[in-house]
Write a protein that holds these residues in place. Structure first.
Motif, short mmCIF file in Angstrom:
data_model
loop_
_atom_site.label_atom_id
_atom_site.label_comp_id
_atom_site.label_asym_id
_atom_site.label_seq_id
_atom_site.Cartn_x
_atom_site.Cartn_y
_atom_site.Cartn_z
N PHE A 135 31.24 37.07 31.64
CA PHE A 135 32.25 37.41 32.13
C PHE A 135 33.49 38.05 31.92
N LYS A 136 33.31 39.30 31.25
CA LYS A 136 34.26 39.58 30.67
C LYS A 136 36.00 40.50 32.02
N ASP A 137 35.14 40.87 33.08
CA ASP A 137 35.76 40.52 33.99
C ASP A 137 35.64 39.90 35.69
N LYS A 138 36.31 39.02 35.16
CA LYS A 138 35.80 37.77 36.57
C LYS A 138 36.68 38.41 37.74
N ARG A 139 36.82 39.31 37.81
CA ARG A 139 36.78 40.24 39.40
C ARG A 139 35.14 40.50 39.22
N GLY A 140 34.01 39.98 39.21
CA GLY A 140 32.88 41.07 38.81
C GLY A 140 32.37 39.25 39.91
#
Length: 309
Positions: A135-140
């Motif tokens: 996951f590049k964006d951990k907010r996902g």
């Protein structure tokens, strides 16, 4: 049975129990077990369906002992071998004090179907969302974890990367704290109760999965037929047979001029030597067992029968 419970003296307040690691194929269960243990015990490949039997691994710390079971991937069986694999998972869950349901978050509906296959288990369940390093964006992760939390009876949720080790220590601490008070089932220093012959056979099968493709790995089984020391040299001699279902598959495993079987043997020998801590001689033969995955007698012979439980 879930292993032999040989109680060993333990400190006051000691916690212990059996932990089943379950999930769909290829979500990283074997990688997580190896990470827990700090060394390679379970075979790992990129192909789904690599794990075919429960494998016991023991993690011991001063006041806790977690006995893990790596299990085959949860899916509806398409053969008698598939039924054996599903029963392996059910047996692990039936005797577990805690279940780790592992997913990579890529097939939420498939995860629900997988959970339905073992819904009779009454053990507490931790959700382990693996491969978060992708996951590049951990907010996902947050909405994904929220959806999973609503879909199952999870006590706790852990995003981890078994490959990188991210958050694995926190998961290990939490599960050790969740185990009931109990004795030490295995002496300190014990890694597994798996026979050396079974571990050797698995490392050979790992190379079949790594080096061969299409239907061949799934049609292959390995059995160690002899494991003894050479009286003259003292070196451990391991003789094993690789079974396939068709003559054409046998030709692929052997390879042109025997090159493929030589490559398989060299790589497998290295893994077995690392596991055993000594040099060995490894001999391999390839045999044809037509349709062995659908024949109960052949499954029993190759270690995938009810007598093995």
């Amino acid at each position: 049975m879930l292993g032999k419970k040989k109680e060993v003296p333990a400190p006051r307040g000691h916690c212990s129990g059996f932990v089943a690691i379950i999930g769909r194929p290829n979500v990283g269960k074997s990688t997580l077990l190896n990470r827990f243990l700090g060394q390679k015990l379970a075979i790992v490949t990129h192909k789904a369906g690599t794990t075919r039997r429960r494998l016991l691994g023991v993690h011991t710390r001063p006041k806790a002992q977690a006995v893990f079971f790596d299990t085959p991937g949860l899916e509806r069986p398409a053969s008698k071998l598939g039924h054996f694999l599903l029963e392996e998972v059910k047996a692990a869950c039936a005797g577990a004090d805690l279940v780790l349901f592992m997913t990579d978050g890529h097939a939420e509906e498939g995860d629900l179907q997988a959970l339905a296959l073992i819904e009779q288990s009454q053990a507490p369940v931790f959700l382990v969302l693996n491969k978060v390093d992708r996951f590049k964006d951990k907010r996902g992760l947050l909405p994904l974890l929220e959806r999973y939390s609503k879909a199952g009876r999870y006590e706790e949720l852990f995003p981890v990367s078994a490959l990188k080790g991210e958050n694995v220590d926190k998961l290990l601490d939490a599960l050790c704290q969740r185990l009931p008070k109990g004795p030490r089932y295995f002496p300190e220093g014990t890694l597994t109760d798996a026979p050396e012959a079974m571990v050797a056979a698995e490392f050979i099968r790992e190379q079949v999965y790594r080096q061969l493709h299409q239907e061949v790995p799934y049609a292959a089984a390995v059995k160690v037929i002899e494991m003894e020391r050479d009286p003259a040299t003292g070196r451990l001699r391991v003789e094993a047979e690789i079974y396939v279902e068709r003559e054409s598959q046998r030709g692929i495993v052997v390879g042109k001029g025997g090159e493929r079987i030589k490559s398989l043997g060299t790589a497998a020998r290295g893994e077995i030597e690392r596991r055993l801590g000594e040099k060995i001689f490894l001999g391999l033969q390839v045999r044809v067992r037509p349709n062995w995955r659908q024949r109960e007698a052949a499954l029993e012979e190759l270690g995938y029968g009810t007598e093995e439980r």
